[in-house]
Write a protein that holds these residues in place. Structure first.
Motif, PDB file in Angstrom:
ATOM      1  N   UNK A   9      -5.329  19.173  -9.550  1.00 27.66           N
ATOM      2  CA  UNK A   9      -5.515  17.755  -9.245  1.00 27.66           C
ATOM      3  C   UNK A   9      -5.706  17.617  -7.740  1.00 27.66           C
ATOM      4  N   UNK A  10      -6.906  17.191  -7.352  1.00 31.80           N
ATOM      5  CA  UNK A  10      -7.221  17.098  -5.929  1.00 31.80           C
ATOM      6  C   UNK A  10      -6.914  15.719  -5.363  1.00 31.80           C
ATOM      7  N   UNK A  11      -7.270  14.674  -6.104  1.00 31.05           N
ATOM      8  CA  UNK A  11      -6.938  13.344  -5.610  1.00 31.05           C
ATOM      9  C   UNK A  11      -6.621  12.409  -6.762  1.00 31.05           C
ATOM     10  N   UNK A  12      -5.775  11.417  -6.456  1.00 32.89           N
ATOM     11  CA  UNK A  12      -5.337  10.436  -7.437  1.00 32.89           C
ATOM     12  C   UNK A  12      -5.542   9.052  -6.844  1.00 32.89           C
ATOM     13  N   UNK A  13      -6.188   8.193  -7.610  1.00 31.37           N
ATOM     14  CA  UNK A  13      -6.396   6.808  -7.194  1.00 31.37           C
ATOM     15  C   UNK A  13      -5.525   5.928  -8.086  1.00 31.37           C
ATOM     16  N   UNK A  68       2.843   6.075  -2.707  1.00 33.06           N
ATOM     17  CA  UNK A  68       3.984   6.853  -3.202  1.00 33.06           C
ATOM     18  C   UNK A  68       3.904   7.084  -4.715  1.00 33.06           C
ATOM     19  N   UNK A  69       3.331   6.123  -5.435  1.00 37.19           N
ATOM     20  CA  UNK A  69       3.257   6.271  -6.892  1.00 37.19           C
ATOM     21  C   UNK A  69       2.283   7.358  -7.317  1.00 37.19           C
ATOM     22  N   UNK A  70       1.382   7.763  -6.447  1.00 38.29           N
ATOM     23  CA  UNK A  70       0.440   8.829  -6.796  1.00 38.29           C
ATOM     24  C   UNK A  70       1.048  10.219  -6.628  1.00 38.29           C
ATOM     25  N   UNK A 120       0.830  -1.201   0.000  1.00 37.28           N
ATOM     26  CA  UNK A 120       0.000   0.000   0.000  1.00 37.28           C
ATOM     27  C   UNK A 120       0.866   1.253   0.000  1.00 37.28           C
ATOM     28  N   UNK A 121       1.979   1.181   0.682  1.00 37.86           N
ATOM     29  CA  UNK A 121       2.933   2.299   0.715  1.00 37.86           C
ATOM     30  C   UNK A 121       3.429   2.625  -0.694  1.00 37.86           C
TER      31      UNK A 121
END
Length: 57
Positions: free
Chosen positions: A40-44, A28-30, A23-24
């Protein structure tokens, strides 16, 4: 990427190089995507086995 007026929401599909992705690592990849634009507010980040052939269209 979805435009919600004032902000963007992004979904990134990735194929991991190994079978054990933490999960880490996903979190980190986002980070680089978050820094592309101030809107850009959020990245999934979603791990999948293979990118479908139609994804680049």
């Amino acid at each position: 990427m979805r435009d919600e007026g004032q902000v963007f929401h992004a979904e990134v599909f990735v194929t991991p190089l190994s079978n054990s992705v933490t999960l880490e690592q996903l979190q980190q990849s986002s980070q680089p995507v978050n820094h592309l634009d101030l809107k850009i507010q959020d990245v999934v980040v979603i791990p999948i086995r293979a990118i479908p052939h139609f994804a680049d269209q």
